[in-house]
Design a protein around this motif. Structure first.
Motif, PDB file in Angstrom:
ATOM      1  N   MET A   1       0.841  -1.174   0.000  1.00 29.92           N
ATOM      2  CA  MET A   1       0.000   0.000   0.000  1.00 29.92           C
ATOM      3  C   MET A   1       0.887   1.239   0.000  1.00 29.92           C
ATOM      4  SD  MET A   1      -2.858   1.697   2.602  1.00 29.92           S
ATOM      5  CE  MET A   1      -2.923   0.547   3.835  1.00 29.92           C
ATOM      6  N   HIS A   2       0.563   2.170  -0.865  1.00 27.05           N
ATOM      7  CA  HIS A   2       1.297   3.423  -0.951  1.00 27.05           C
ATOM      8  C   HIS A   2       0.897   4.317   0.211  1.00 27.05           C
ATOM      9  CE1 HIS A   2       3.069   7.067  -2.515  1.00 27.05           C
ATOM     10  NE2 HIS A   2       1.891   7.666  -2.416  1.00 27.05           N
ATOM     11  N   VAL A   3       1.881   4.835   0.927  1.00 27.70           N
ATOM     12  CA  VAL A   3       1.608   5.710   2.054  1.00 27.70           C
ATOM     13  C   VAL A   3       2.092   7.116   1.703  1.00 27.70           C
ATOM     14  CG1 VAL A   3       2.017   6.122   4.511  1.00 27.70           C
ATOM     15  CG2 VAL A   3       1.877   3.785   3.660  1.00 27.70           C
ATOM     16  N   GLU A   4       1.265   8.102   1.958  1.00 28.82           N
ATOM     17  CA  GLU A   4       1.577   9.497   1.655  1.00 28.82           C
ATOM     18  C   GLU A   4       2.803   9.965   2.433  1.00 28.82           C
ATOM     19  OE1 GLU A   4      -0.068  11.654  -0.528  1.00 28.82           O
ATOM     20  OE2 GLU A   4      -1.074   9.818  -1.135  1.00 28.82           O
ATOM     21  N   LYS A   5       3.506  10.902   1.840  1.00 27.47           N
ATOM     22  CA  LYS A   5       4.733  11.436   2.434  1.00 27.47           C
ATOM     23  C   LYS A   5       4.468  12.056   3.808  1.00 27.47           C
ATOM     24  CE  LYS A   5       8.313  14.859   1.628  1.00 27.47           C
ATOM     25  NZ  LYS A   5       8.716  16.019   0.849  1.00 27.47           N
ATOM     26  N   GLN A   6       3.405  12.860   3.926  1.00 34.81           N
ATOM     27  CA  GLN A   6       3.107  13.520   5.197  1.00 34.81           C
ATOM     28  C   GLN A   6       2.784  12.505   6.293  1.00 34.81           C
ATOM     29  OE1 GLN A   6       1.847  14.608   2.315  1.00 34.81           O
ATOM     30  NE2 GLN A   6       2.643  16.675   2.142  1.00 34.81           N
ATOM     31  N   ILE A   7       2.140  11.411   5.928  1.00 39.69           N
ATOM     32  CA  ILE A   7       1.821  10.379   6.919  1.00 39.69           C
ATOM     33  C   ILE A   7       3.087   9.630   7.320  1.00 39.69           C
ATOM     34  CG2 ILE A   7       0.530   8.233   7.292  1.00 39.69           C
ATOM     35  CD1 ILE A   7      -1.702   9.427   5.562  1.00 39.69           C
ATOM     36  N   LEU A   8       3.965   9.362   6.364  1.00 40.58           N
ATOM     37  CA  LEU A   8       5.229   8.703   6.691  1.00 40.58           C
ATOM     38  C   LEU A   8       6.101   9.566   7.603  1.00 40.58           C
ATOM     39  CD1 LEU A   8       6.369   7.027   3.341  1.00 40.58           C
ATOM     40  CD2 LEU A   8       5.746   5.888   5.472  1.00 40.58           C
ATOM     41  N   GLU A   9       6.037  10.881   7.412  1.00 39.67           N
ATOM     42  CA  GLU A   9       6.861  11.789   8.202  1.00 39.67           C
ATOM     43  C   GLU A   9       6.396  11.918   9.648  1.00 39.67           C
ATOM     44  OE1 GLU A   9       6.837  15.415   5.951  1.00 39.67           O
ATOM     45  OE2 GLU A   9       8.358  14.698   4.545  1.00 39.67           O
ATOM     46  N   LEU A  10       5.252  11.324   9.977  1.00 34.41           N
ATOM     47  CA  LEU A  10       4.779  11.380  11.355  1.00 34.41           C
ATOM     48  C   LEU A  10       5.701  10.599  12.285  1.00 34.41           C
ATOM     49  CD1 LEU A  10       0.960  10.973  10.781  1.00 34.41           C
ATOM     50  CD2 LEU A  10       2.182  13.050  11.405  1.00 34.41           C
ATOM     51  N   GLY A  11       6.354   9.578  11.745  1.00 32.66           N
ATOM     52  CA  GLY A  11       7.379   8.822  12.459  1.00 32.66           C
ATOM     53  C   GLY A  11       7.049   8.482  13.884  1.00 32.66           C
TER      54      GLY A  11
ATOM     55  N   ASP B   1      -3.993  17.870  13.302  1.00 33.27           N
ATOM     56  CA  ASP B   1      -3.818  19.128  12.565  1.00 33.27           C
ATOM     57  C   ASP B   1      -3.298  18.877  11.158  1.00 33.27           C
ATOM     58  OD1 ASP B   1      -4.715  20.700  14.641  1.00 33.27           O
ATOM     59  OD2 ASP B   1      -2.705  21.138  15.411  1.00 33.27           O
ATOM     60  N   MET B   2      -2.332  17.965  11.032  1.00 30.60           N
ATOM     61  CA  MET B   2      -1.771  17.650   9.721  1.00 30.60           C
ATOM     62  C   MET B   2      -2.838  17.050   8.815  1.00 30.60           C
ATOM     63  SD  MET B   2      -0.584  15.036   7.526  1.00 30.60           S
ATOM     64  CE  MET B   2      -0.548  13.637   8.593  1.00 30.60           C
ATOM     65  N   MET B   3      -3.660  16.146   9.333  1.00 31.73           N
ATOM     66  CA  MET B   3      -4.703  15.527   8.519  1.00 31.73           C
ATOM     67  C   MET B   3      -5.736  16.573   8.090  1.00 31.73           C
ATOM     68  SD  MET B   3      -3.915  12.384   8.019  1.00 31.73           S
ATOM     69  CE  MET B   3      -5.367  11.528   7.501  1.00 31.73           C
ATOM     70  N   LYS B   4      -6.042  17.519   8.956  1.00 34.93           N
ATOM     71  CA  LYS B   4      -7.006  18.563   8.611  1.00 34.93           C
ATOM     72  C   LYS B   4      -6.402  19.527   7.588  1.00 34.93           C
ATOM     73  CE  LYS B   4     -10.737  21.038   9.073  1.00 34.93           C
ATOM     74  NZ  LYS B   4     -11.892  20.649   8.304  1.00 34.93           N
TER      75      LYS B   4
ATOM     76  N   ALA C   1       0.589   0.744  12.556  1.00 36.04           N
ATOM     77  CA  ALA C   1      -0.848   0.473  12.417  1.00 36.04           C
ATOM     78  C   ALA C   1      -1.648   1.774  12.316  1.00 36.04           C
ATOM     79  CB  ALA C   1      -1.354  -0.360  13.599  1.00 36.04           C
ATOM     80  N   THR C   2      -1.267   2.759  13.096  1.00 37.33           N
ATOM     81  CA  THR C   2      -1.961   4.048  13.052  1.00 37.33           C
ATOM     82  C   THR C   2      -1.739   4.729  11.716  1.00 37.33           C
ATOM     83  OG1 THR C   2      -1.648   4.268  15.435  1.00 37.33           O
ATOM     84  CG2 THR C   2      -2.248   6.256  14.227  1.00 37.33           C
ATOM     85  N   ARG C   3      -0.514   4.683  11.207  1.00 38.19           N
ATOM     86  CA  ARG C   3      -0.234   5.279   9.889  1.00 38.19           C
ATOM     87  C   ARG C   3      -1.052   4.590   8.803  1.00 38.19           C
ATOM     88  NH1 ARG C   3       5.048   5.674  12.113  1.00 38.19           N
ATOM     89  NH2 ARG C   3       5.697   3.740  11.127  1.00 38.19           N
ATOM     90  N   GLU C   4      -1.202   3.268   8.905  1.00 38.21           N
ATOM     91  CA  GLU C   4      -2.018   2.550   7.928  1.00 38.21           C
ATOM     92  C   GLU C   4      -3.490   2.939   8.042  1.00 38.21           C
ATOM     93  OE1 GLU C   4      -1.265  -1.656   8.044  1.00 38.21           O
ATOM     94  OE2 GLU C   4       0.873  -1.367   7.660  1.00 38.21           O
ATOM     95  N   MET C   5      -3.969   3.153   9.258  1.00 31.64           N
ATOM     96  CA  MET C   5      -5.350   3.602   9.435  1.00 31.64           C
ATOM     97  C   MET C   5      -5.540   4.997   8.837  1.00 31.64           C
ATOM     98  SD  MET C   5      -6.429   2.357  13.260  1.00 31.64           S
ATOM     99  CE  MET C   5      -8.142   2.825  13.115  1.00 31.64           C
ATOM    100  N   LEU C   6      -4.575   5.876   9.067  1.00 31.09           N
ATOM    101  CA  LEU C   6      -4.660   7.226   8.509  1.00 31.09           C
ATOM    102  C   LEU C   6      -4.634   7.182   6.981  1.00 31.09           C
ATOM    103  CD1 LEU C   6      -2.277   9.105  10.973  1.00 31.09           C
ATOM    104  CD2 LEU C   6      -4.773   9.255  10.884  1.00 31.09           C
ATOM    105  N   GLN C   7      -3.778   6.330   6.418  1.00 28.65           N
ATOM    106  CA  GLN C   7      -3.718   6.202   4.964  1.00 28.65           C
ATOM    107  C   GLN C   7      -5.017   5.613   4.422  1.00 28.65           C
ATOM    108  OE1 GLN C   7      -1.209   7.294   2.859  1.00 28.65           O
ATOM    109  NE2 GLN C   7      -2.735   6.843   1.306  1.00 28.65           N
ATOM    110  N   SER C   8      -5.572   4.669   5.148  1.00 28.63           N
ATOM    111  CA  SER C   8      -6.815   4.051   4.717  1.00 28.63           C
ATOM    112  C   SER C   8      -7.968   5.061   4.713  1.00 28.63           C
ATOM    113  CB  SER C   8      -7.145   2.872   5.623  1.00 28.63           C
ATOM    114  OG  SER C   8      -8.318   2.247   5.204  1.00 28.63           O
ATOM    115  N   VAL C   9      -8.063   5.888   5.754  1.00 33.17           N
ATOM    116  CA  VAL C   9      -9.120   6.898   5.793  1.00 33.17           C
ATOM    117  C   VAL C   9      -8.901   7.926   4.677  1.00 33.17           C
ATOM    118  CG1 VAL C   9      -8.174   8.599   7.437  1.00 33.17           C
ATOM    119  CG2 VAL C   9     -10.609   8.207   7.360  1.00 33.17           C
TER     120      VAL C   9
END
Length: 154
Positions: A1-11, A139-142, A17-25
């Motif tokens: 699954m491709h994960v967005e750069k901003q989500i990957l940078e959350l580190g 905030d980043m997701m918004k 699992a949380t990053r995958e949930m964020l990417q899924s939403v």
């Protein structure tokens, strides 16, 4: 699954699992937005096409023939062009309904996953340090994706 750069940078702010949930939403929101946009396009096509066809029929069939209903119906039914225009408008309407059903499906999935993240936030960010980072993630997701994770309501 491709994960967005901003989500990957959350580190350190999130686990895998949380990053995958964020990417899924995010993926669900993009599908929802795409179907919503396509539905609107087809609705406008059908609306304006129907309006133009109605004006054409009124101007070129109803007005010149006055009260001769038999002749007007003969003009409408006897022309292959009218048949294809009605067929085209019917197809536009059916396509708009298809996209509307898909839009509703993905809207339900998107909001379901979004509210799941909100409800599970205490499990996803259990430590007080991580709980502070949760605000940065929200905030980043918004900001980047227009996904509100602060409130469950739409």
């Amino acid at each position: 699954m491709h994960v967005e750069k901003q989500i990957l940078e959350l580190g350190g702010s999130t686990d895998q699992a949380t990053r995958e949930m964020l990417q899924s939403v995010l993926n669900k929101k993009r599908k929802y937005d795409r179907y919503k946009k396509n539905c609107f396009k087809w609705q406008m096509f059908t609306l304006f096409g129907g309006l133009v066809y109605f004006l054409y029929v009124y101007q070129f069939i109803v007005v010149p023939n006055g009260s001769n209903i038999g002749y007007m119906l003969g003009e409408l039914v006897g022309s292959v062009l009218h048949f294809f225009v009605v067929l085209l408008l019917g197809s536009g309407y059916a396509t708009a309904r298809y996209y509307k059903k898909k839009e509703e499906k993905y809207e339900k999935e998107y909001h379901g996953l979004r509210t799941e993240i909100i409800r599970k936030s205490s499990e996803l960010w259990p430590q007080p340090y991580h709980w502070k980072k949760r605000g940065e993630v929200y905030d980043m997701m918004k900001k980047h994706y227009d996904i509100n994770l602060y409130f469950e309501s739409k």
